[in-house]
Design an enzyme around this catalytic site. Sequence first.
Site, PDB file in Angstrom:
ATOM      1  N   LYS A 115      35.157  -7.320  36.832  1.00 29.62           N
ATOM      2  CA  LYS A 115      33.798  -7.732  37.165  1.00 29.62           C
ATOM      3  C   LYS A 115      33.677  -7.992  38.657  1.00 29.62           C
ATOM      4  O   LYS A 115      34.546  -8.610  39.282  1.00 29.62           O
ATOM      5  CB  LYS A 115      33.446  -9.006  36.395  1.00 29.62           C
ATOM      6  CG  LYS A 115      32.016  -9.484  36.635  1.00 29.62           C
ATOM      7  CD  LYS A 115      31.738 -10.747  35.857  1.00 29.62           C
ATOM      8  CE  LYS A 115      31.743 -10.510  34.362  1.00 29.62           C
ATOM      9  NZ  LYS A 115      31.393 -11.719  33.611  1.00 29.62           N
ATOM     10  N   MET A 130      39.927 -18.964  29.206  1.00 28.24           N
ATOM     11  CA  MET A 130      38.521 -18.575  29.399  1.00 28.24           C
ATOM     12  C   MET A 130      37.563 -19.554  28.724  1.00 28.24           C
ATOM     13  O   MET A 130      36.564 -19.160  28.112  1.00 28.24           O
ATOM     14  CB  MET A 130      38.289 -17.144  28.873  1.00 28.24           C
ATOM     15  CG  MET A 130      39.135 -16.101  29.585  1.00 28.24           C
ATOM     16  SD  MET A 130      39.107 -14.485  28.787  1.00 28.24           S
ATOM     17  CE  MET A 130      40.203 -14.766  27.375  1.00 28.24           C
ATOM     18  N   ASP A 189      42.276  -5.676  37.308  1.00 28.70           N
ATOM     19  CA  ASP A 189      41.003  -6.380  37.161  1.00 28.70           C
ATOM     20  C   ASP A 189      41.038  -7.675  37.956  1.00 28.70           C
ATOM     21  O   ASP A 189      41.983  -7.931  38.708  1.00 28.70           O
ATOM     22  CB  ASP A 189      40.683  -6.631  35.685  1.00 28.70           C
ATOM     23  CG  ASP A 189      41.829  -7.314  34.962  1.00 28.70           C
ATOM     24  OD1 ASP A 189      42.377  -8.285  35.529  1.00 28.70           O
ATOM     25  OD2 ASP A 189      42.181  -6.894  33.849  1.00 28.70           O
TER      26      ASP A 189
END
Length: 468
Positions: free
Chosen positions: A272, A385, A250
């Site tokens: 993403k 995050m 990822d």
Amino acid sequence: MQTFPIFLNLRDRRVLVVGGSEAAARKVELLLSAGAQVALIADKVGGELAELIDEARISWAGRDFDEAELDGVSLVIVASEDEALQARVSQAARGRCLPVNVVDRPALSSFIMPAVIDRAPLTIAVSSGGTSPALARRVRAEIARALPATLGRLARFAEIFREQVRRTLVVPRARRLFWDRVFDGRVGELALAGDEIGARRELIRLLDGVRRETPPPGMVHLVGAGPGDPDLLTLKAHRLLQRADVVVYDRLVSAEVLAMARRDAERLYVGKRRAHHCVPQQEINDRLVALARAGKSVVRLKGGDPFVFGRGGEEVEALTRAGIAVEVVPGITAALGCAATAGIPLTHRDHAQACLFVTGHLKDGSVDLDWEMLARPRQTVVIYMGINALGVISTQLTARGLPTSTPVALIENGTTERERRVVGTLACIEQKAARSGFKGPTLCVVGEVVGLAHTRERDFHFESRIGL
């Protein structure tokens, strides 16, 4: 990659060397070992070059360079100290789209002569792109020390059986696993020792046994990719990347780490992308199961450590329920790697007796943390995050009694060449983050230990708490 690595077949092809220096002699020696027909242009020759001319191993024209000398030539090397001659030969060769190398003049060269390790038929070339030949030679020496002098025997031995193995094992993965067993096991030892008869007997026995074996079942390895620096990969992680059929990764996995995977391994991106949504976790789980059931060796490469905010636990559960063999290979989590490169001690006897790792958003995107616990003094809080929730984090921590002057560090793309850092306090970190424009993976460190960081000039803007 500044230059494209390629090996040219120069056997029985004409190569022009311009210059009679010691460097020219070294180049001629390499060219002859590759089977080239060498033509030399030099006013004066001596030493080894003179001997080669006397032995008729090279041809010599004791005159100035003429462009007609390039007729029928496959390669040009200039080893003369005459700068005007260097430029003239380079321009003429490039005009004919001929590969040309001017010794120690990368700007005049269309290719770079690498430092070579010769274990014929195995050849290893090391190049710095012309920036540091001395460093390339040093790397060559390190590699040469690590490789057996008889490694060429193993390559020649493998060539004898290559076609037989290809016909017997039609599936590419089966062939690759077989050759891994050959090179790592008894067959390789015998071939390196020069016992070709024993090596042949052992290889035939091994091939016959493999032919009757059931293909090995697929397996998934959840591998921690670390915070980004490929040098921080564990040895086991690197070994698995070299053997994987498929690498599932990822956006938290750096390009440098991904480049450590086997060249012909399938790469499957599940993170993403711009204008695209994340691949749902359930879909990732299903893909891992399907790949393993197809007999693939799968590396699920996850940034940091698989079990630290990496959903590794969810994937292990899904694989176990499906009856798939799974292994977890830990990695250096972002908190440890990023703090180390920033010079921030996560614990310190005078400032922090505890360190907490928390995530800046939950599964539904909200921020719901135990603020009372996080606001306790004499501890370090590392928030993963959390870049988009800095306002909530600062407000909640100060509301529970943490001073607004508490130092905060933001570290983007930690441990990589793209690393950027901004340091402030709970009172101003949100504004500083907005000005920084951080878009990559960013870690947030809150606590007095941030003030102990070793100041660096490169993008490390630590400001004293006085006046903040």
